[in-house]
Write a protein that holds these residues in place. Structure first.
Motif, PDB file in Angstrom:
ATOM      1  N   GLY A 116     -16.556  -2.263  12.789  1.00 22.63           N
ATOM      2  CA  GLY A 116     -15.954  -1.069  12.222  1.00 22.63           C
ATOM      3  C   GLY A 116     -16.574  -0.773  10.881  1.00 22.63           C
ATOM      4  O   GLY A 116     -16.996  -1.703  10.174  1.00 22.63           O
ATOM      5  N   PRO A 117     -16.666   0.503  10.491  1.00 20.67           N
ATOM      6  CA  PRO A 117     -17.286   0.837   9.206  1.00 20.67           C
ATOM      7  C   PRO A 117     -16.487   0.298   8.040  1.00 20.67           C
ATOM      8  O   PRO A 117     -15.255   0.342   8.040  1.00 20.67           O
ATOM      9  CB  PRO A 117     -17.311   2.370   9.214  1.00 20.67           C
ATOM     10  CG  PRO A 117     -16.237   2.770  10.179  1.00 20.67           C
ATOM     11  CD  PRO A 117     -16.169   1.696  11.206  1.00 20.67           C
ATOM     12  N   ARG A 118     -17.173  -0.227   7.040  1.00 15.60           N
ATOM     13  CA  ARG A 118     -16.540  -0.790   5.847  1.00 15.60           C
ATOM     14  C   ARG A 118     -16.784   0.126   4.659  1.00 15.60           C
ATOM     15  O   ARG A 118     -17.787   0.846   4.594  1.00 15.60           O
ATOM     16  CB  ARG A 118     -17.113  -2.178   5.545  1.00 15.60           C
ATOM     17  CG  ARG A 118     -16.977  -3.139   6.701  1.00 15.60           C
ATOM     18  CD  ARG A 118     -15.597  -3.745   6.770  1.00 15.60           C
ATOM     19  NE  ARG A 118     -15.326  -4.361   8.070  1.00 15.60           N
ATOM     20  CZ  ARG A 118     -14.349  -5.208   8.309  1.00 15.60           C
ATOM     21  NH1 ARG A 118     -13.523  -5.547   7.333  1.00 15.60           N
ATOM     22  NH2 ARG A 118     -14.145  -5.697   9.511  1.00 15.60           N
ATOM     23  N   PHE A 119     -15.885   0.052   3.693  1.00 18.06           N
ATOM     24  CA  PHE A 119     -16.001   0.893   2.513  1.00 18.06           C
ATOM     25  C   PHE A 119     -16.807   0.196   1.420  1.00 18.06           C
ATOM     26  O   PHE A 119     -16.762  -1.024   1.277  1.00 18.06           O
ATOM     27  CB  PHE A 119     -14.629   1.292   1.994  1.00 18.06           C
ATOM     28  CG  PHE A 119     -13.987   2.372   2.812  1.00 18.06           C
ATOM     29  CD1 PHE A 119     -14.191   3.712   2.501  1.00 18.06           C
ATOM     30  CD2 PHE A 119     -13.199   2.057   3.914  1.00 18.06           C
ATOM     31  CE1 PHE A 119     -13.615   4.715   3.264  1.00 18.06           C
ATOM     32  CE2 PHE A 119     -12.618   3.048   4.681  1.00 18.06           C
ATOM     33  CZ  PHE A 119     -12.827   4.379   4.363  1.00 18.06           C
ATOM     34  N   LEU A 120     -17.527   0.998   0.669  1.00 20.05           N
ATOM     35  CA  LEU A 120     -18.402   0.531  -0.408  1.00 20.05           C
ATOM     36  C   LEU A 120     -18.011   1.269  -1.678  1.00 20.05           C
ATOM     37  O   LEU A 120     -17.659   2.450  -1.644  1.00 20.05           O
ATOM     38  CB  LEU A 120     -19.857   0.829  -0.045  1.00 20.05           C
ATOM     39  CG  LEU A 120     -20.975   0.255  -0.921  1.00 20.05           C
ATOM     40  CD1 LEU A 120     -21.082  -1.255  -0.716  1.00 20.05           C
ATOM     41  CD2 LEU A 120     -22.318   0.911  -0.557  1.00 20.05           C
ATOM     42  N   ALA A 121     -18.066   0.575  -2.807  1.00 19.71           N
ATOM     43  CA  ALA A 121     -17.790   1.231  -4.086  1.00 19.71           C
ATOM     44  C   ALA A 121     -18.933   2.166  -4.456  1.00 19.71           C
ATOM     45  O   ALA A 121     -20.105   1.857  -4.193  1.00 19.71           O
ATOM     46  CB  ALA A 121     -17.610   0.181  -5.178  1.00 19.71           C
ATOM     47  N   PRO A 122     -18.644   3.315  -5.052  1.00 18.64           N
ATOM     48  CA  PRO A 122     -19.721   4.243  -5.433  1.00 18.64           C
ATOM     49  C   PRO A 122     -20.784   3.587  -6.301  1.00 18.64           C
ATOM     50  O   PRO A 122     -21.976   3.889  -6.165  1.00 18.64           O
ATOM     51  CB  PRO A 122     -18.972   5.347  -6.197  1.00 18.64           C
ATOM     52  CG  PRO A 122     -17.591   5.313  -5.642  1.00 18.64           C
ATOM     53  CD  PRO A 122     -17.305   3.870  -5.347  1.00 18.64           C
ATOM     54  N   GLY A 123     -20.378   2.678  -7.173  1.00 17.12           N
ATOM     55  CA  GLY A 123     -21.337   2.033  -8.056  1.00 17.12           C
ATOM     56  C   GLY A 123     -22.267   1.068  -7.371  1.00 17.12           C
ATOM     57  O   GLY A 123     -23.248   0.613  -7.969  1.00 17.12           O
ATOM     58  N   ASP A 155       0.853  -1.185   0.000  1.00 13.53           N
ATOM     59  CA  ASP A 155       0.000   0.000   0.000  1.00 13.53           C
ATOM     60  C   ASP A 155       0.889   1.235   0.000  1.00 13.53           C
ATOM     61  O   ASP A 155       1.446   1.617   1.024  1.00 13.53           O
ATOM     62  CB  ASP A 155      -0.899  -0.039   1.240  1.00 13.53           C
ATOM     63  CG  ASP A 155      -1.630   1.272   1.492  1.00 13.53           C
ATOM     64  OD1 ASP A 155      -1.810   2.049   0.526  1.00 13.53           O
ATOM     65  OD2 ASP A 155      -2.003   1.521   2.660  1.00 13.53           O
ATOM     66  N   CYS A 156       1.026   1.847  -1.168  1.00 13.06           N
ATOM     67  CA  CYS A 156       1.830   3.066  -1.329  1.00 13.06           C
ATOM     68  C   CYS A 156       0.950   4.263  -1.692  1.00 13.06           C
ATOM     69  O   CYS A 156       1.431   5.240  -2.265  1.00 13.06           O
ATOM     70  CB  CYS A 156       2.888   2.856  -2.412  1.00 13.06           C
ATOM     71  SG  CYS A 156       4.047   1.517  -2.103  1.00 13.06           S
ATOM     72  N   ALA A 157      -0.342   4.188  -1.399  1.00  9.43           N
ATOM     73  CA  ALA A 157      -1.285   5.239  -1.782  1.00  9.43           C
ATOM     74  C   ALA A 157      -1.424   6.274  -0.672  1.00  9.43           C
ATOM     75  O   ALA A 157      -1.300   5.959   0.510  1.00  9.43           O
ATOM     76  CB  ALA A 157      -2.651   4.630  -2.095  1.00  9.43           C
ATOM     77  N   ASP A 158      -1.680   7.500  -1.052  1.00  8.15           N
ATOM     78  CA  ASP A 158      -1.916   8.589  -0.099  1.00  8.15           C
ATOM     79  C   ASP A 158      -3.406   8.613   0.237  1.00  8.15           C
ATOM     80  O   ASP A 158      -4.101   9.580  -0.033  1.00  8.15           O
ATOM     81  CB  ASP A 158      -1.470   9.912  -0.713  1.00  8.15           C
ATOM     82  CG  ASP A 158      -1.637  11.088   0.250  1.00  8.15           C
ATOM     83  OD1 ASP A 158      -1.654  10.864   1.470  1.00  8.15           O
ATOM     84  OD2 ASP A 158      -1.770  12.224  -0.230  1.00  8.15           O
ATOM     85  N   SER A 159      -3.905   7.519   0.832  1.00  8.83           N
ATOM     86  CA  SER A 159      -5.342   7.395   1.050  1.00  8.83           C
ATOM     87  C   SER A 159      -5.619   6.433   2.187  1.00  8.83           C
ATOM     88  O   SER A 159      -5.316   5.248   2.082  1.00  8.83           O
ATOM     89  CB  SER A 159      -6.034   6.894  -0.227  1.00  8.83           C
ATOM     90  OG  SER A 159      -7.343   6.442   0.044  1.00  8.83           O
ATOM     91  N   PHE A 160      -6.179   6.950   3.287  1.00  5.74           N
ATOM     92  CA  PHE A 160      -6.482   6.043   4.380  1.00  5.74           C
ATOM     93  C   PHE A 160      -7.615   5.106   3.987  1.00  5.74           C
ATOM     94  O   PHE A 160      -7.686   3.969   4.467  1.00  5.74           O
ATOM     95  CB  PHE A 160      -6.799   6.831   5.660  1.00  5.74           C
ATOM     96  CG  PHE A 160      -8.259   7.061   5.928  1.00  5.74           C
ATOM     97  CD1 PHE A 160      -8.934   6.265   6.843  1.00  5.74           C
ATOM     98  CD2 PHE A 160      -8.962   8.065   5.274  1.00  5.74           C
ATOM     99  CE1 PHE A 160     -10.277   6.473   7.105  1.00  5.74           C
ATOM    100  CE2 PHE A 160     -10.301   8.276   5.538  1.00  5.74           C
ATOM    101  CZ  PHE A 160     -10.961   7.479   6.457  1.00  5.74           C
ATOM    102  N   ALA A 161      -8.492   5.534   3.071  1.00  3.58           N
ATOM    103  CA  ALA A 161      -9.548   4.642   2.594  1.00  3.58           C
ATOM    104  C   ALA A 161      -8.949   3.444   1.869  1.00  3.58           C
ATOM    105  O   ALA A 161      -9.342   2.292   2.101  1.00  3.58           O
ATOM    106  CB  ALA A 161     -10.502   5.399   1.673  1.00  3.58           C
TER     107      ALA A 161
END
Length: 327
Positions: free
Chosen positions: A237-244, A119-125
């Protein structure tokens, strides 16, 4: 084999460890400052295959820390420019460039067939999305982050606790390189540590870095860290969902201000995170709450407040940063 003679001569690695590197397939998410040392050291070491994912293009503001790029690369997709640089360094390493943003809808496909994720992204998501996917698959994740003069890298999942176990709660304030700035050498130091963790895992070196977090303070030039092998996984804990994946049946809330962006969907409610909690808005029975914002930070805060009074499903959506300035 003269190319690799010096690393094969390392007693802890040897021909067997080098063979593991050549057979390895890794996913690198983000082609910015952290990825620069990661890609150069993994490519130079002869890692067999790298899948590199990044949606952005090279900009002039990247060049002070994203050292794989040159002035001539401005405007070129980062994943393609970085892939070309690794191939020029070592044609033994096959690099697959993917120009796309990571989200929950494609994370499993991007991880498929890989032995390790970086993980080299500038994104905590992105960090939490990758951690959830790697934990479910039993795949090691080496994640790193740098803001200003401070950074860390850690080896999560696989046989170790997830990133959620170490960071179950949202910090009071989350910075980013776009908001707080970042100094190039600090990114380079942390990225080099991240590369060393990845190579140790791929080559099977002992002791394994799984379950270890290393910090670096660019002010004092000191490093620290701790082991977290016994950290418990959070129950919820809250989980992430794709916009689509959002549907009209959801209780959808757009937490961005009116002058920040139009509503994500016409049926969304525009509210602030502070609106949630006792006496605040709630989904109806059977609905799932879907909270969206640019990075996911405000959505996480709103989820924590809503979770006090609502025990139903809560999902977060990170809609993306329009600046496209990846660490």
């Amino acid at each position: 084999m003269s190319r690799y003679a010096r690393q094969i001569a390392v007693a802890e690695l040897g021909p067997e460890g080098h063979a593991r590197l050549r057979a390895a397939h890794v996913l690198v998410v983000g082609a910015g400052g952290l990825a620069a040392p990661v890609l150069q050291y993994l490519g130079g070491a002869g890692v067999g295959r790298i899948r590199l994912v990044d949606p952005d293009r090279v900009a002039a503001t990247n060049l002070h820390r994203q050292t794989m790029f040159r002035e001539a690369d401005i405007g070129v997709a980062k994943s393609r420019a970085a892939a070309a640089a690794v191939t020029a360094l070592n044609p033994d390493c096959r690099v697959e460039a993917v120009v796309a943003a990571l989200d929950p809808s494609n994370v499993e496909a991007l991880c498929d067939g890989t032995d390790l994720v970086l993980d080299c992204a500038d994104s905590f998501a992105a960090s939490y999305i990758l951690s959830d996917a790697c934990q479910a698959a039993g795949r090691p994740l080496v994640s790193a982050s740098v803001v200003g003069l401070d950074g860390y890298t850690g080896a999560f999942c696989g046989d170790a606790p997830s990133l959620r176990a170490v960071f179950p709660d949202l910090p009071q304030r989350l910075g980013s390189c776009a908001e707080d700035g970042v100094l190039g050498p600090v990114v380079g130091v942390v990225g080099a540590l991240q590369a060393q963790m990845a190579l140790a895992l791929l080559a099977g070196l002992e002791p394994s870095p799984l379950g270890q977090l290393v910090t670096f303070d660019g002010r004092s030039l000191r490093s620290g860290g701790f082991r977290f092998a016994d950290a418990p996984e959070p129950a919820r804990g809250p989980r992430f969902l794709a916009p689509g994946a959002v549907t009209p049946a959801d209780f959808l809330v757009d937490l961005r201000a009116e002058d920040e962006a139009p509503l994500m969907r016409p049926f969304a409610h525009r509210l602030a995170a502070s609106a949630f909690g006792p006496g605040g808005p709630m989904p109806t029975t059977g609905q799932r709450a879907v909270l969206c914002c640019r990075s996911g930070q405000r959505a996480w805060t709103a989820a924590e407040r809503l979770g006090v009074v609502w025990d139903g499903d809560i999902f977060l959506v990170a809609l993306g940063d329009p600046t496209g300035d990846t660490l």
